[in-house]
Design an enzyme around this catalytic site. Structure first.
Site, PDB file in Angstrom:
ATOM      1  N   ASP A  99      -9.911  10.141  10.477  1.00 55.40           N
ATOM      2  CA  ASP A  99     -10.003   9.742   9.070  1.00 55.40           C
ATOM      3  C   ASP A  99     -10.639   8.360   8.928  1.00 55.40           C
ATOM      4  O   ASP A  99     -10.191   7.538   8.116  1.00 55.40           O
ATOM      5  CB  ASP A  99      -8.621   9.767   8.411  1.00 55.40           C
ATOM      6  N   GLY A 126       0.817  -1.206   0.000  1.00 54.74           N
ATOM      7  CA  GLY A 126       0.000   0.000   0.000  1.00 54.74           C
ATOM      8  C   GLY A 126       0.844   1.247   0.000  1.00 54.74           C
ATOM      9  O   GLY A 126       2.001   1.247   0.441  1.00 54.74           O
TER      10      GLY A 126
END
Length: 493
Positions: free
Chosen positions: A150, A38
């Protein structure tokens, strides 16, 4: 991006940004790099093997410019969070004076952003399980005084057993490392961001994460985010002012109790949301047996108990036999009263009407008030149209006994569709009416069952909502209001 490319440090020098090679050089032989899994704005994540403990780990290397002291404090704080539903932090390594990396639990699975797009993968009972698990994980971070800032589908991993894990605390806030928060921090992801986070990324608490939690699962269970726009700034504005379309209206298979839980998470004002993730989880576990909007409040508890004891008699009007009223004395000066009579004939300084954005006064309480106040009143009100749902227009009361009429807009229109009122819309209108009452030095006001009748909100839900909102506002917010009435009517509302 090739191994030879470089990124600058803030003070000038550069480093190679081949994470596999760089991490291998610093962390070998303890950790053996396997592959990059990622990469985002805050860092790169690599799958590796811990050769000492013989287990897979995820290693996050921060992007250049991230304060290494802040990163270490975050890692230290997150390492104290013990929950099977939060990705665990195992270690932190300083690679040099600029760079650090966090060694974390590796969760083999897919994130919700990928999973939600797979046909048949998202069923309501599975979503409820994931919501409960994420709420349990976030409750653990809440106890550590961490705000994620988030939460979104991409930051919730679902493992092979179907369990949810919260990850990526790169934007997390905590008083323990508040002074190291970077001025250039991202404020969150616009599709899921809480209204108050838009104004100040540091003025956040657990309720900010609860909003993002609600927005995340709204998207997962309906297939659409709560709000959409091609413009980021328009999207942010919608979070702040646009009424929410209930999840159940976009996906009729959503159970009512799950719909109510998500709706309350997405209340515009933090005070109207769940106040903790433990409350969220309790609501999910209780299911349909408990109203998701019922608040636990020591100051309000005696009044809530009285209300619950007589609720049925209020709704069937037997509580008002003989013309009596039901009083809730809040303090020496303020009183909340429920009565059954004609709202248009109330002798309070202000009465509240319930209408659509064009103030058509086509039925129910708005029609009755319009007829009693006269044609000049109707013409005056319509000069202010159209009005956004959830807002209030103030006019003189003309032929009524009151001085003012506060026109609460409970019904809206968006993209040619009628938007019915929600509990949050009722709360917004109550707040707007209290604000107007303070502005105009109004000491007494009478409310109908906002949103019921042509608005479609059930009478019991409307009564529960307006009583609860008024009770908590009067108990906890300074106000010049002394007499507040909820007026029920046998024939219309």
């Amino acid at each position: 991006m090739s191994d030879a490319e470089t990124l600058p440090y803030p003070d000038g020098p550069t480093r190679p940004i081949s994470p596999m090679a760089e991490l291998d050089a610093f962390l070998s032989p303890r950790y053996r790099m396997v592959r990059q899994i990622g990469r985002g704005a805050m860092g790169t994540v690599v799958l590796a093997t811990d050769t000492t403990l013989d287990r897979p780990v995820a290693i996050k290397l921060s992007q250049p410019g991230v304060n290494i002291d802040r990163q270490e404090r975050e890692a230290r704080t997150l390492a104290q969070v013990a929950s099977p539903y939060v990705v665990s932090v195992y270690d932190f390594q300083r690679l040099n004076e600029h760079d650090g990396c966090v060694i974390m639990q590796y969760v083999e699975g897919e994130d919700l952003d990928v999973l939600r797009t797979r046909p048949g993968a998202v069923e309501c009972h599975r979503v409820q399980t994931w919501m409960s698990q994420v709420a349990a994980g976030m409750s653990a971070t809440e106890k550590a005084r961490i705000v994620h800032r988030d939460l979104k589908p991409a930051n919730i991993l679902i493992d092979a057993e179907g369990d949810a894990h919260v990850t990526d605390f790169g934007l997390a806030y905590s008083p323990q490392f508040a002074q190291l928060t970077m001025a250039g921090d991202l404020l969150g992801t616009p599709l899921y961001i809480a209204p108050e986070q838009i104004d100040d990324i540091r003025s956040v608490d657990t309720r900010t994460d609860i909003y993002s939690f609600g927005a995340t699962f709204y998207h997962v269970i309906t297939g659409e985010p709560p709000f959409r726009s091609e413009s980021v700034w328009d999207l942010l504005l919608k979070h702040k002012i646009e009424p929410l379309e209930p999840p159940i209206s976009r996906n009729p298979r959503v159970p009512q109790h799950l719909n109510d839980c998500i709706e309350r998470c997405l209340a515009k004002r933090p005070i109207d949301r769940f106040q903790s993730f433990s409350e969220v989880r309790e609501s999910l576990q209780a299911g349909s047996e408990v109203d998701a909007w019922r608040r636990i409040d020591a100051a309000a508890a005696p009044h809530q108990q009285h209300y619950q004891a007589i609720r049925t008699s209020l709704l069937d009007f037997t509580a008002f036999e003989g013309g009596s009223s039901v009083d809730f004395p809040l303090n020496r000066r303020q009183r909340l009263t429920i009565v059954c009579r004609d709202l248009a004939n109330e002798d309070t300084e202000a009465i509240v009407s319930s209408d659509d954005g064009h103030l058509s006064m086509g039925g129910g309480v708005s029609w009755a008030i319009g007829q009693a106040a006269g044609n000049e009143f109707i013409q005056e009100a319509r000069r202010y149209t159209p009005v956004r749902q959830g807002r209030v227009v103030v006019t003189s009361a003309r032929n009524l006994r009151a001085r003012y009429v506060f026109h609460g807009i409970t019904i809206g229109v968006a993209d040619g569709r009628i938007i019915r009122p929600t509990r949050d819309i009722v709360a917004e209108i109550v707040d707007a009416c209290i604000y107007q009452a303070e502005t105009l030095c109004v000491r007494s006001i009478a409310f109908p069952l906002l949103g019921s009748g042509s608005g479609g909100l059930a009478r019991d839900i409307a009564l529960d909502t307006i009583f609860d909102v008024l009770l908590h506002r009067l108990l906890h917010q300074p106000s010049g209001l002394e007499e507040v009435r909820i007026v029920l009517h046998r024939n219309s509302s």
